[in-house]
Write an enzyme that holds these catalytic residues in place. Structure first.
Site, PDB file in Angstrom:
ATOM      1  CE  LYS A  68      -3.565  -2.599   2.409  1.00 12.11           C
ATOM      2  NZ  LYS A  68      -4.076  -3.051   3.718  1.00 12.11           N
ATOM      3  CD  GLN A 112      -2.892  -4.760   7.068  1.00  7.96           C
ATOM      4  OE1 GLN A 112      -2.887  -3.761   6.352  1.00  7.96           O
ATOM      5  NE2 GLN A 112      -3.484  -5.886   6.697  1.00  7.96           N
ATOM      6  CG  ASP A 135      -9.286  -0.966   5.832  1.00  8.07           C
ATOM      7  OD1 ASP A 135      -8.903  -1.245   4.683  1.00  8.07           O
ATOM      8  OD2 ASP A 135      -8.596  -1.148   6.840  1.00  8.07           O
TER       9      ASP A 135
END
Length: 301
Positions: A68, A112, A135
């Site tokens: 990412k 994460q 997200d």
């Protein structure tokens, strides 16, 4: 429109060759669109920014974060990364989240998953500014999704919808069986597919461990999405010839990827995502789409 697999008949063990649906062409199309939007933002004096937080040194998680950050650099994004030790406390994680929340150069951030056992992931997620939720997993954004309101969409579910649209798989009015009801994939995907919007508007059957005869449902559905995170749960005998099969759930054993869909399903399906390179690239693309959309909202003030 010709439906994938139409005209195919025969028992499930009859050998067929499914058409593969790799995620890379989908992600490339998304990033081509985002590149134009990023240039528009940059010309207006707003450079998109992405923040990431990793707790511990899990190899797979570190790899995802690295991917990412590399993509953010490739797109010219402002980027921030908070690397916390494996014994970090809940307070440490919350402090890192709040710092990124308050950073004016960061438009979206992610923590994460998974986190070490001492970290309450859901409580930490609730600390993220919902409008900076890369997200699309914050409870506020889940509510927005359920109500059909604008907001960041969960990345893997949104990527699956984008994949089906890219390959022109008819969804509206058809039965889609989603195997798995987890809060990060199966449950939000079932909502997303049922919304009255382009690429959705389906009749969704949400299957889980409380449905002992779930293969009876998947065999009747023209589209089956495995989202359970149980290696090999979807077997050839669980689908009918010509079915569109999407493998969304995976589990890792060390560095080895174990998908939900048994490889032999390729001999029965009409269309299928590959074992590697299916939904993964589309998930990353959706994360960056959420980031750019957040930047666009913030640029408007």
């Amino acid at each position: 429109m010709h439906l994938p697999g139409s005209g195919r008949r025969g028992p499930y063990h009859q050998v067929m060759t499914a058409v593969l649906m790799p995620g890379k062409p989908v992600s490339e199309a998304v990033f081509a669109d985002l590149a134009v939007r990023v240039e528009t933002l940059r010309a207006a004096g707003h450079n998109p920014g992405l923040g990431t937080i990793l707790v511990g040194d899990d190899g797979a998680s570190a790899g995802y974060i690295r991917m990412k950050q590399e993509k953010a650099a490739e797109l010219g994004f402002t980027s921030r990364h908070a690397q916390l030790p494996g014994d970090a406390t809940q307070a440490d994680v919350v402090a890192a989240i709040r710092e990124l929340n308050e950073d004016p150069e960061i438009d979206a951030l992610l923590l994460q998953h998974p986190t070490p056992p001492q970290i309450d992931y859901e409580a930490a997620l609730a600390e993220v500014d919902p409008d900076k939720d890369a997200d699309g997993a914050h409870p506020v954004n889940m509510r927005r999704l359920a109500l059909g309101m604008p907001g960041p969409r969960p990345c893997t579910p949104a990527g699956i919808v984008a994949l089906l649209r890219h390959y022109e798989i008819p969804v509206a009015g058809r039965n889609v069986a989603v195997l798995g009801r987890g809060f990060t994939l199966g449950r939000p995907l079932s909502i997303l597919l049922s919304l009255k919007e382009e690429g959705a508007n389906a009749a969704v059957t949400l299957l889980h461990t409380g449905v002992p005869d779930w293969p009876e449902y998947t065999r009747k559905a023209p589209i089956v999405i495995a989202a359970a995170g149980v290696p090999g749960i979807l077997q050839p005998e669980h689908i009918s010839p010509g079915t569109v099969v999407v493998g969304g759930g995976v589990r890792y054993e060390g560095r080895k990827l174990l998908p939900d869909v048994d490889e032999r399903c390729e001999e029965v399906a009409g269309w299928i995502t590959p074992r590697v390179g299916g939904v993964g690239p589309t998930t990353i693309a959706m994360l960056f789409r959420n980031t750019v959309e957040s930047a666009e909202r913030r640029a408007k003030g």
